[in-house]
Design an enzyme around this catalytic site. Structure first.
Site, short mmCIF file in Angstrom:
data_model
loop_
_atom_site.label_atom_id
_atom_site.label_comp_id
_atom_site.label_asym_id
_atom_site.label_seq_id
_atom_site.Cartn_x
_atom_site.Cartn_y
_atom_site.Cartn_z
CE1 TYR A 122 43.92 5.15 -28.69
CE2 TYR A 122 42.01 6.57 -28.39
CZ TYR A 122 42.63 5.35 -28.22
OH TYR A 122 41.98 4.33 -27.61
CD GLN A 186 45.50 -1.73 -25.54
OE1 GLN A 186 45.63 -1.17 -24.45
NE2 GLN A 186 44.32 -2.23 -25.92
CG ASN A 209 39.89 5.40 -22.22
OD1 ASN A 209 41.12 5.56 -22.18
ND2 ASN A 209 39.34 4.23 -22.43
CB SER A 232 33.37 21.05 -24.04
OG SER A 232 33.53 21.84 -25.17
CD GLN A 254 30.60 23.63 -25.34
OE1 GLN A 254 30.22 23.76 -26.49
NE2 GLN A 254 31.76 23.13 -25.08
CG HIS A 257 30.10 18.49 -26.10
ND1 HIS A 257 30.44 17.58 -27.06
CD2 HIS A 257 30.14 19.70 -26.71
CE1 HIS A 257 30.68 18.20 -28.20
NE2 HIS A 257 30.50 19.49 -28.02
CG HIS A 323 33.71 26.68 -27.72
ND1 HIS A 323 33.75 25.62 -26.84
CD2 HIS A 323 34.04 26.18 -28.93
CE1 HIS A 323 34.10 24.53 -27.51
NE2 HIS A 323 34.29 24.84 -28.78
CG ASP A 356 31.63 22.85 -32.23
OD1 ASP A 356 32.63 23.43 -31.79
OD2 ASP A 356 30.58 22.71 -31.57
CD GLU A 410 77.37 32.80 -18.98
OE1 GLU A 410 77.35 31.70 -19.58
OE2 GLU A 410 76.48 33.66 -19.09
#
Lengths: 430, 430
Positions: A122, A186, A209, A232, A254, A257, A323, A356, A410
């Protein structure tokens, strides 16, 4: 940026479960696609991505991929190819082989290790469409030997002109040839359940998202999913040998982000702490994403003063950062004491963006303190193992009694009898 | 036992999400233990396990472990020790080492591979307390090098006399020294969050009832968990060379587990199909767990007739069984075509109980078709990886431009600047 005592600091950990309305929406979309297939997929694509498509238009054509190469500057392609080569090289070192332990009595046990057959990647739309993440998700699957890697990304990724050409080029460079212009819950449903146009996959990876994240949680079990990433984090462990300019720049890389990102410095040096604090202020002034970075630094950033090196390491292990930078004299001397970290950047020239984008290790890393038990995305995530057990007649005659003893304890008599019928046939009557 | 065409068969797949009441109960217990610690843990233990304990009594004493050895027959201990040695040997073959790729320019990238620090093993009470499962869960963690492995099992496991001595002996044989008499969702909460008496763990493994399974789902993220097991399955792929007595015994050894277990035969031979059907009827008659096995065979069992070998293999791959037996001539010739299976038992003497108890491979296997993407429990499940990135000055000077190109394309200027401040200091002005 606040300066506080290391032992008084606790990271805010968040898990996003979505609102009841979001959960309901995702559930409905998943059920729609599962039961109606393409019809529902096209309907949701029109509704959410504002793209009116026919089923035949879902798949990205070879011509579009070729056209994308024309729209991307050669300098970018050159950088991307070098990054891809490094990422491939690093992940190739992780390959594993099927093995068998063959005994003189003919017994064999082992693990057959195979790639998953089909994996879906994705890629989110809009500004969150990162070519680097396409490489980081696709290359480990490719190195694992997954024969079918398919990418999905919203029709609107690149705005009106269709899918972002940089994403198409990154996917093509990573060896992906099957791409669909679908997104949201979807798309996750189509990958998990399959539709008339899109065969189902065995695993879905890649960020998205809240709707995508919720949909992945719901389909887990039908397919495998990767971990759900949190905000992050960087933690810099530094002493007086470190350059405050470097530290500030790394913390801000960082912080830019998003507002929820955490940038933390841990040091025993008050002098360094104060130098970094002013340097962060100074560098913030000219940053394009200043508003985001500033809020992240204010709300989530911190400079932690440790009493001694041991407390500094203990603090880092406790926070288990995504990180970790070791900006200390003799940084390799510290490496063995680091228990929990997604990626460890050693020494002054190993700034986080090196990892990265370029060095080869994966940038998809455990967040939210999960480095205590999770690992960076790697080749193993695209392999599955089957145990193999081959017992010889001699071995069964030798071990059969023990197996029946354990099974009968058992209360599983049919287990014991599956052994017993064989021993009896061989004339060994228990 | 029904005989049907292979291409018409679909396995019922179930996922147990629990009722709203069960979810509410688990949520309350988790929050109780998280906020009140031992006090809540003791309260729930009194309420659900009918054991009134003080905090000091939660931990099983060395004396109890010694006493358990006195109560277990030597024949059982002998069988258990041989099984443990095989399991240990198989899992030792899976160990992995930290590695580094060291380049002539001083650059190093690699993976530091470490055991988790502390793992909790849940052992259910009552009849579901299987010593073999204690070995199968604990030994891979021990082989991985996990320094702290802790077992929890309800106070009531062995009835009034306390914890089942067979469980205590199995745990001790697997190297566990820290054991607590707690169970249910409250035990999962104690392991995940910690209490005054019980330090928290990084991962929880082991089967349990619906409350335990739900609790594990809820705490996932705070700690790691193993997969949530579905009903057990066997698929036997057989031709005319196979003995119907063996096949029937093997199918029944699965069916006796519970009414939801699936026992499936796939064959191209109608003659074999009918022979197995009568043999199953015959063997059922004298089984102690006949009622369970009979219902499993009736509701979930099936004999599937395939048109040819290719369809037989395709059916097996489609169903992705937990256990697969190859009872065919030249079974190793079939192995390469098996794509999805938790454990593959090759040839007539490799009956499933050999693997359940003794041969060495793990008996905790992917169920519910998840062998398409999941693996048996193994040493990797108790290891975590950290990437290591060490760039030399020369390497950063060489690659810096490419890294900045990629970062700037993604709109992450602070990433580019973290590289740039270093290049500038070295006199290379981009």
């Amino acid at each position: 940026m606040r300066i506080i005592k290391a032992n008084e600091f606790k990271l805010a950990r968040e898990v996003e479960y979505g609102t009841p309305e979001q959960n309901k929406a995702v559930h409905d979309i998943l059920e729609g696609v599962r039961t109606e297939g393409d019809a529902a997929l096209l309907r949701y694509t029109a509704q959410f991505d504002k793209a009116e498509l026919q089923a035949e238009q879902l798949r990205v054509t070879e011509q579009e991929i070729h056209a994308a190469y024309e729209r991307v500057e050669p300098k970018f392609i050159e950088a991307l190819r070098r990054a891809a080569a490094n990422i491939r090289g690093f992940h190739e070192r992780q390959r594993r082989n099927t093995w068998m332990d063959v005994q003189p009595d003919g017994t064999m046990v082992g693990q057959v290790i195979r790639p998953l057959r089909r994996v879906g990647l994705y890629v989110p739309g809009g500004k969150a469409a990162y070519p680097s993440s396409v490489l980081m998700n696709a290359i480990p699957a490719q190195v694992a030997g997954v024969p079918e890697i398919v990418m999905v990304t919203p029709a609107s990724t690149g705005g009106k002109e269709g899918i972002d050409p940089y994403i198409l080029v990154a996917a093509a460079e990573a060896g992906i040839r099957e791409m669909y212009r679908i997104g949201g819950a979807q798309a996750v449903a189509a990958l998990a359940y399959g539709t008339e146009s899109i065969p189902p996959v065995d695993k879905i990876v890649g960020p998205g998202n809240i709707y995508v994240a919720l949909a992945k949680r719901y389909v887990y079990g039908v397919v495998d999913i990767d971990s759900i990433a949190g905000p992050s984090e960087i933690l810099v462990l530094a002493d007086d040998s470190a350059d405050p300019v470097y530290i500030a720049a790394d913390l801000l890389s960082q912080a830019e982000h998003d507002e929820m990102a955490s940038a933390i410095l841990v040091t025993t040096s008050r002098q360094l702490a104060e130098a970094v604090r002013s340097e962060v202020e100074r560098q913030l002034e000219t940053l394009p994403r200043r508003a985001i970075a500033e809020q992240s630094i204010r709300d989530r950033g911190a400079i932690l003063l440790a009493e001694n090196d041991a407390e500094a390491v203990e603090t880092s292990n406790r926070l288990a950062p995504e990180h970790l930078e070791l900006l200390v004299e003799e940084p390799f001397g510290w490496l063995g004491r680091i228990e929990n970290a997604g990626a460890i950047f050693v020494g002054p020239y190993s700034t986080e963006p090196v990892g990265d984008y370029f060095a080869g290790p994966n940038h998809i890393l455990p967040t939210n303190g999960t480095a205590r038990f999770s690992s960076p995305l790697n080749v193993d995530d695209f392999l599955k193992k089957s145990s193999v057990i081959h017992y010889s007649k001699e071995a069964l005659l030798r071990d059969g009694e023990h197996i029946m003893t354990l099974a009968r304890h058992e209360g599983l008599e049919a287990h014991a009898r599956a052994v017993q019928v064989r021993l009896e046939k061989e004339g060994k009557r228990p």
